[in-house]
Every structure is written in C-alpha cells, then in structure tokens.
Design a protein around this motif. Structure first.
Motif, PDB file in Angstrom:
ATOM      1  N   TRP A 297       0.845  -1.198   0.000  1.00  0.00           N
ATOM      2  CA  TRP A 297       0.000   0.000   0.000  1.00  0.00           C
ATOM      3  C   TRP A 297       0.879   1.248   0.000  1.00  0.00           C
ATOM      4  CZ3 TRP A 297       0.630   2.920   4.471  1.00  0.00           C
ATOM      5  CH2 TRP A 297       1.141   2.256   5.584  1.00  0.00           C
ATOM      6  N   THR A 298       2.182   1.055   0.159  1.00  0.00           N
ATOM      7  CA  THR A 298       3.175   2.094  -0.084  1.00  0.00           C
ATOM      8  C   THR A 298       4.008   1.681  -1.292  1.00  0.00           C
ATOM      9  OG1 THR A 298       5.034   1.163   1.152  1.00  0.00           O
ATOM     10  CG2 THR A 298       3.357   2.329   2.420  1.00  0.00           C
ATOM     11  N   GLN A 299       4.922   2.565  -1.711  1.00  0.00           N
ATOM     12  CA  GLN A 299       5.856   2.180  -2.764  1.00  0.00           C
ATOM     13  C   GLN A 299       7.083   1.469  -2.183  1.00  0.00           C
ATOM     14  OE1 GLN A 299       7.995   5.261  -4.870  1.00  0.00           O
ATOM     15  NE2 GLN A 299       8.046   6.628  -3.097  1.00  0.00           N
ATOM     16  N   GLY A 300       7.131   1.284  -0.853  1.00  0.00           N
ATOM     17  CA  GLY A 300       8.323   0.768  -0.198  1.00  0.00           C
ATOM     18  C   GLY A 300       8.950  -0.484  -0.804  1.00  0.00           C
ATOM     19  N   PRO A 301       8.165  -1.501  -1.168  1.00  0.00           N
ATOM     20  CA  PRO A 301       8.797  -2.708  -1.721  1.00  0.00           C
ATOM     21  C   PRO A 301       9.572  -2.478  -3.004  1.00  0.00           C
ATOM     22  CG  PRO A 301       6.565  -3.192  -0.960  1.00  0.00           C
ATOM     23  CD  PRO A 301       6.726  -1.705  -0.894  1.00  0.00           C
ATOM     24  N   VAL A 302       9.373  -1.319  -3.674  1.00  0.00           N
ATOM     25  CA  VAL A 302      10.108  -1.062  -4.909  1.00  0.00           C
ATOM     26  C   VAL A 302      11.612  -0.992  -4.629  1.00  0.00           C
ATOM     27  CG1 VAL A 302      10.130   1.482  -4.919  1.00  0.00           C
ATOM     28  CG2 VAL A 302       9.985   0.250  -7.058  1.00  0.00           C
ATOM     29  N   MET A 303      12.003  -0.478  -3.471  1.00  0.00           N
ATOM     30  CA  MET A 303      13.414  -0.439  -3.124  1.00  0.00           C
ATOM     31  C   MET A 303      13.947  -1.847  -2.891  1.00  0.00           C
ATOM     32  SD  MET A 303      15.329   1.628  -0.065  1.00  0.00           S
ATOM     33  CE  MET A 303      16.807   0.919   0.671  1.00  0.00           C
ATOM     34  N   LEU A 304      13.132  -2.699  -2.309  1.00  0.00           N
ATOM     35  CA  LEU A 304      13.541  -4.088  -2.090  1.00  0.00           C
ATOM     36  C   LEU A 304      13.709  -4.812  -3.422  1.00  0.00           C
ATOM     37  CD1 LEU A 304      11.215  -5.006   0.921  1.00  0.00           C
ATOM     38  CD2 LEU A 304      13.414  -3.801   0.922  1.00  0.00           C
ATOM     39  N   GLN A 305      12.803  -4.561  -4.360  1.00  0.00           N
ATOM     40  CA  GLN A 305      12.938  -5.161  -5.686  1.00  0.00           C
ATOM     41  C   GLN A 305      14.225  -4.693  -6.364  1.00  0.00           C
ATOM     42  OE1 GLN A 305       8.360  -4.684  -7.041  1.00  0.00           O
ATOM     43  NE2 GLN A 305       9.638  -5.798  -8.500  1.00  0.00           N
ATOM     44  N   ALA A 306      14.525  -3.402  -6.257  1.00  0.00           N
ATOM     45  CA  ALA A 306      15.747  -2.880  -6.865  1.00  0.00           C
ATOM     46  C   ALA A 306      16.983  -3.500  -6.226  1.00  0.00           C
ATOM     47  CB  ALA A 306      15.791  -1.356  -6.740  1.00  0.00           C
ATOM     48  N   LEU A 307      16.971  -3.662  -4.903  1.00  0.00           N
ATOM     49  CA  LEU A 307      18.105  -4.289  -4.222  1.00  0.00           C
ATOM     50  C   LEU A 307      18.287  -5.734  -4.657  1.00  0.00           C
ATOM     51  CD1 LEU A 307      17.712  -2.869  -0.597  1.00  0.00           C
ATOM     52  CD2 LEU A 307      19.586  -2.389  -2.196  1.00  0.00           C
ATOM     53  N   PHE A 342       2.189  -0.695 -11.758  1.00  0.00           N
ATOM     54  CA  PHE A 342       1.097  -1.564 -12.206  1.00  0.00           C
ATOM     55  C   PHE A 342       0.550  -2.471 -11.106  1.00  0.00           C
ATOM     56  CE2 PHE A 342      -0.735  -5.346 -14.211  1.00  0.00           C
ATOM     57  CZ  PHE A 342      -1.620  -4.765 -15.115  1.00  0.00           C
ATOM     58  N   TYR A 343       1.406  -2.990 -10.234  1.00  0.00           N
ATOM     59  CA  TYR A 343       1.001  -4.068  -9.332  1.00  0.00           C
ATOM     60  C   TYR A 343       0.696  -3.648  -7.894  1.00  0.00           C
ATOM     61  CZ  TYR A 343       2.412  -7.638 -12.765  1.00  0.00           C
ATOM     62  OH  TYR A 343       2.529  -8.439 -13.877  1.00  0.00           O
ATOM     63  N   TYR A 344       1.124  -2.477  -7.450  1.00  0.00           N
ATOM     64  CA  TYR A 344       0.986  -2.151  -6.028  1.00  0.00           C
ATOM     65  C   TYR A 344      -0.398  -1.570  -5.733  1.00  0.00           C
ATOM     66  CZ  TYR A 344       6.081  -2.624  -5.336  1.00  0.00           C
ATOM     67  OH  TYR A 344       7.377  -3.076  -5.250  1.00  0.00           O
ATOM     68  N   GLY A 345      -0.914  -1.888  -4.541  1.00  0.00           N
ATOM     69  CA  GLY A 345      -2.203  -1.374  -4.096  1.00  0.00           C
ATOM     70  C   GLY A 345      -2.529  -1.916  -2.721  1.00  0.00           C
ATOM     71  N   ASP A 346      -3.697  -1.570  -2.216  1.00  0.00           N
ATOM     72  CA  ASP A 346      -4.127  -1.962  -0.872  1.00  0.00           C
ATOM     73  C   ASP A 346      -4.336  -3.476  -0.806  1.00  0.00           C
ATOM     74  OD1 ASP A 346      -5.323  -2.331   1.588  1.00  0.00           O
ATOM     75  OD2 ASP A 346      -6.728  -0.666   1.381  1.00  0.00           O
ATOM     76  N   PRO A 347      -3.549  -4.204   0.017  1.00  0.00           N
ATOM     77  CA  PRO A 347      -3.681  -5.663   0.069  1.00  0.00           C
ATOM     78  C   PRO A 347      -4.962  -6.142   0.740  1.00  0.00           C
ATOM     79  CG  PRO A 347      -2.096  -4.917   1.715  1.00  0.00           C
ATOM     80  CD  PRO A 347      -2.455  -3.716   0.885  1.00  0.00           C
ATOM     81  N   ALA A 348      -5.739  -5.221   1.341  1.00  0.00           N
ATOM     82  CA  ALA A 348      -7.005  -5.614   1.949  1.00  0.00           C
ATOM     83  C   ALA A 348      -8.117  -5.768   0.917  1.00  0.00           C
ATOM     84  CB  ALA A 348      -7.419  -4.585   3.008  1.00  0.00           C
ATOM     85  N   PHE A 349      -7.838  -5.403  -0.339  1.00  0.00           N
ATOM     86  CA  PHE A 349      -8.842  -5.454  -1.401  1.00  0.00           C
ATOM     87  C   PHE A 349      -8.387  -6.388  -2.518  1.00  0.00           C
ATOM     88  CE2 PHE A 349     -10.293  -1.884   0.894  1.00  0.00           C
ATOM     89  CZ  PHE A 349     -11.589  -1.571   0.481  1.00  0.00           C
TER      90      PHE A 349
END
Length: 615
Positions: A297-307, A342-349
């Motif tokens: 629900w944040t862009q945070g995992p994008v940094m993990l993907q880049a790493l 394209f893929y990120y969004g609220d995981p509750a939905f």
C-alpha cells in the motif's frame, strides 16, 4: 576541491562494528553523536520537542510522537488530518513492526463519481482530495502500545506551538503562494490568512502564528485522557479514550460536518469504521543486511525489488557515481518502478498484488536480463511475477499495452512537473539506549490545505494517488474504504539481528530512489550517515508520478552540479536527457547504530530545514 566532487572520489572500506571510510569528508552539516538518544525530523523546533520529551525520561516512541505532533502543528509539510506510516524496532521482541495509519477513501468515492465530475484522477487539492485522517490514530496507537508517557506530556510541545510560534519563512511563503486556493475554503482562510485584504495576507516569517481551533482540538484529546485516568483507567485505556473521541465523538462529528459543508464526502461512519493496522513489514536480504519496508500500500517494496536486482552486481568496483554505476541503478529502478506502477495497491482489497513473486530473488534475476547496457530503455514494462508464485498472470494484455495508457511527457523539465513529482512531507527518526528505533514518514494535509470545520485539522490530499482506470493499475482503483498506494516509505536495516540503520526522506516519488542510493552509500561505499545524507544523488522520472497528472519523462535524469563533464557526456551517449541541481541528496534523515562503541550517529541532509539533536 569542491566538497561534493570529493565524494565522487571516495574509495573506502566499511563493515558495521569496524570503521567508516578511511578519509572522511568534511560535510556541510556536522554528524550528530549521542549515547542515550537521538531525535531527527524536518524542523528545528520539532526536533527540540523530541529532545524535551527525551529529557523528561521518555523513550524513542514518546519522542517520536512529540515530534510528529509538532511537525503536524507546524504544517511541515503535513497536518493533523494526514497519514502516518512507521517502522518500529521493538527491543523486547527483537522484531520490526509496521504501523499503517493511512486513511481510506470515504463513502461515495468511486471511479464513476470522479469521472462524472470530469476528473482523470481524483483532484490534487480540496475536500474531494481527502482520505480519512490517519495521523491522530497512528500517533495515539504508537503511544498507547509502545510509549511510556501520557498523551498530556507528549502533546505539550505541540500545544505550545498551537498557542503561537514564530513561523518560519518556508511555510509562511507557501501560505502566501497558495492563498488563492486557501480562500476557497472558509475555515482555511480563517487560520492561514491573518492579514486578509492586505498585500501580503499570510503571516510574515518570524510572526507568531496562532491556531486556536487546533489547540482546542488537542485540549479535548488531553482532557479526555485525563478524565479517563481519574476514573481509574490504565495509561493505554486513557489514550484510547482520546482516540475514540477523535474518531467517534464530537471531533469526528465536526470533521464530517465541516468536510461535507465544503463539498467533501467524509462521513461520521467513515471515521468510526477506520482503524490503524499493526502489520508485518516486507523485507529482503541484501548482502547480509535485512532491509525492511512497509507493504505494497506504499511504494516501499520497490526499493527491495531494486536491491534484489542490484545484489547481482559488484557496484563498488564500478566506482561511485560513474556513468556505469548510474546507468545500472537507473535501469534497475526502471524495472522495479514499472512493477510498482502496475502491481501495487491496498492488500485488503481484491485483486491481491503478487508480492511473493515480485520480491522473489529468481524474479529479480529474470528482470535484470532486460537491461540494455548501451542505452536507456524508455519502454520498460511491468514484468510477470505470477510464475514465481506458480500462478498464471490474468493481466498480460494490460501489461502489453502499459506504455500506451499513462501520460508520457517527453518535454523538458518544468516547475509544475517537478512540483507534482516531488511533493514534500517530512520524516521522523528516533532511537534510544533501551533499543527502540523508529522511522516514520508522515504526510498529507500540506499547504494549501482544506481545514475541516472548526477543528484546525487540515485534510489529506492523498486521494490523488488512486487511479480511475484499471488499465493503468487494476490494484489501485479507488473504492470506498480502500487505501491509496502512497509514496511514503520509512526504512530500516538490521544486520546480525540488530538494527543498524533507520532512514527516511520526503518528496514523493523521489523517496525510494534516493533512499536506495543513501543505503548503498553506507553499505557499499562506507560513508558515514552524514556523508551519505549529503552525497550527490541522481533522480529519475521514468516512472508515473503518483500525483497530479500522473506523468512520466522517460530518460530524464537530474544530476548534481558537481558531475564531471566526461560523465555527463557518457550518460548523454546512453540516451539520457540531463538537467542539474546544486543539491540532489534529500532531505534524508538517518540514524546509524554503532554497536562497536555503543553510540548513535545521526545524519540530516544539507538540503532543507531538517534538523537533529542527540545526547
């Protein structure tokens, strides 16, 4: 030699528990040191608020809540009606906790509703840009669950600020610049424009800025807490009584009334139904460092993907900020940000984002095969992580048309584009000798803000981060009760089971790209946190902005003025369009936990008004 240019030439060796680089650079701001605590945030007065709480015996949670309350009161660059996102290291459980205090789309906020109003995206400003307030709930939950002090003690600095403080030029001038919009909203006009009718209607720098309605709101919260304590309630129960008054009592009633009066959608039921979430963070391991971010629900995992992509390269051997280094990071981030868009969004939905696949190390290896080492690829698309979850991708047709849907703006940089792309907020970083470590990126309700009735609470503008067309991102289409995919992204890193870095920055879609570079500055190039905070970074705009018109500029690259001519020429030969800024590093705030010496190192960029205090 230019200080920034010197940073390009650093070759150093570093491992936590040993030393930093052999030849330290003279930074423009001094590194902070402390053995008992560290408090860093976006304004000097707010950092002082954190220091005040520490000096009275509070822990890092108490101090963080005081700094958060103070930054909201100072509109830096957020308000009490915004949102709060946090990572907390709990020394008792030795775990990293994720706090989700982002508001949700209110009743009636559908894609069809906004389209009927003529919008391509929800608006940038005003009552129809508002999700439900999240920061009060986030602050109260953090304090109740992990703090030690009363709400009365923690809110005392913010309440003094609301009584009146000497406003700084940055905020005062932002109010003056945004006064045409502010005048559209009667409650905002009353608070922000004390000199209505004069040539300058906003406060002057250094003028005492008073917020009586906000002070009354904070007093109501403290009164409710104190009355609950008198009745024998526990500290935690008393704080949650204040929480209920904000979201279910007279404060909620006035927020809903004032918002609807000005054309907004938030209802009393929306406020009563909203809840703070305490979640598991996302994490990847980069060369022995556990790097933590919030969920998608944040862009945070994008940094993990880049790493995950970058760990396959010997970055240090490329040399700091060489054309090959910049090209490698730029292209790796392109791949990760295309997935974010394209893929990120609220995981509750529904649909659920394929995060297991996106964070797969094998998926990263497949993605890096797409890098063109000779030229920038302006047509990067989202990948297909579903096979890495043993599933079929239902969106392949949308991915194939990905670059035909959003707005590509190939023209030169302009002020409006940069303003949308780098919309500011603040960060709050704290640590203490007990082992609590906090990294917060709060935001929302920045100037010019629509204030909700007679509460003094500026409403969020986060609705604009939704999309209305599922072809752009089927996971982030607006729905009532849903959280938008935000840019806000606190960060934390552990090594050998111990926290070593807490770091965060403001400025929209810049956040994870500059936080990535900061992290690599420390881990790969051995910089101290102050050196890493000031070191010249680069910025890419080859992802869709999360704000305004949601545009992107493929190949656009902002470099530091100190970049040498030959590196500029090499990057232009790879297809990049360059522009330059004198400071490109932040504002980043960070704390390094020095386990060898039992101390803290604090870093705060020379970029803005961010400030820290240690003891």
């Amino acid at each position: 030699m230019n200080k920034l240019l010197t940073l390009f030439l650093i070759i150093s060796f570093h491992s936590f528990g040993q030393s930093f680089n052999t030849f330290p650079v003279q930074t423009q701001k001094p590194p902070l040191h402390g053995k008992n605590w560290m408090a860093i945030t976006g304004k000097p007065l707010a950092a002082t608020a954190g220091a005040m709480i520490f000096s009275k015996g509070g822990n890092a949670i108490d101090a963080s809540c005081a700094m958060l309350a103070s930054t909201c009161t100072m509109w830096d660059v957020l308000s009490w009606g915004g949102e709060t996102q946090a990572l907390i290291y709990n020394p008792k459980t030795k775990k990293v906790i994720a706090l989700n205090a982002l508001g949700v789309a209110p009743t009636g906020a559908t894609a069809d509703f906004y389209k009927s109003k003529g919008y391509n995206y929800p608006p940038e400003f005003g009552p129809l840009a508002a999700v439900t307030p999240g920061t009060p709930g986030g602050l109260l939950t953090m304090l109740a669950e992990y703090g030690t002090m009363s709400l009365k003690e923690v809110l005392a600095p913010a309440m003094q600020l609301a009584e009146g403080y000497p406003i700084e030029a940055q905020t005062a001038n932002a109010i003056e610049k945004g006064k045409a919009q502010i005048k559209q909203w009667p409650y905002s006009k009353k608070v922000f424009l004390p000199h209505l009718g004069k040539e300058r209607e906003a406060p002057e720098a250094g003028e005492i800025f008073v917020q009586n309605e906000l002070l009354q709101t904070l007093q109501k919260l403290v009164y409710t807490e104190q009355e609950a304590l008198k009745k024998g309630k526990s500290r935690k129960e008393a704080i949650y009584a204040a929480y209920d008054r904000f979201y279910k009592g007279d404060i909620a009633k006035e927020i809903a009334r004032g918002t609807q009066e000005q054309g907004g959608l938030i209802t009393e039921q929306d406020l009563a139904n909203w809840k703070v979430k305490i979640e598991e963070p996302t994490m990847t391991n980069y060369k022995g460092y556990e790097v933590y971010k919030l969920q998608e629900w944040t862009q945070g995992p994008v940094m993990l993907q880049a790493l995950n992509i970058l760990e396959n390269f010997d970055l240090k051997s490329m040399g700091y900020n060489t054309s090959r280094y910049i090209h490698t990071l730029y292209q790796s981030m392109n791949l990760a940000f295309a997935d974010r868009d394209f893929y990120y969004g609220d995981p509750a939905f529904e649909p659920k984002s394929p995060m297991k696949g996106l964070l797969s190390k094998d998926y990263a290896k497949e993605r890096l095969k797409l890098i063109n080492w000779e030229k920038n690829d302006p047509n990067v698309k989202p990948g297909d992580p579903y096979p890495f979850e043993n599933k079929l991708n239902p969106y392949l047709d949308l991915i194939n048309n990905f670059n035909k849907v959003g707005k590509v703006n190939p023209g030169p940089m302009n002020e409006d584009f940069l303003k949308e792309f780098t919309s500011g907020t603040t960060s709050v970083i704290a640590s203490d000798k007990e082992g609590w470590v906090v990294s917060i990126t709060p935001s929302g309700g920045w100037v010019p803000a629509c204030i909700a009735g007679n509460t003094g609470v500026g409403l969020s503008q986060r609705m604009q981060s939704f999309v209305l067309d599922p072809k752009e991102n089927p996971f982030n289409v607006v729905e009532p009760g849903k959280r938008p995919r935000v840019t806000l992204t606190p960060s934390m890193a552990l090594k050998d089971g111990k926290p070593v870095l807490a770091f965060a920055k403001q400025a929209g879609d810049e956040q994870d790209q500059l936080l990535l570079q900061f992290f690599l500055n420390v881990v790969e190039f051995g910089m101290t946190v102050q050196e890493a905070c000031e070191a010249p970074s680069f910025k890419t705009y080859q992802m869709y902005s999360s704000f305004g018109k949601h545009e992107k500029k493929p190949g656009a690259l902002t470099l530091n003025d100190a970049m040498p001519d030959w590196t500029r020429a090499e990057l232009r030969s790879k297809g990049y369009t360059l522009d330059f800024q004198p400071r490109t590093s932040g504002p980043i705030n960070a704390i390094f936990l020095d386990w060898k010496h039992g101390t803290f190192w604090g870093g705060s960029s020379n970029h803005g008004e961010d400030y820290g205090i240690g003891w």
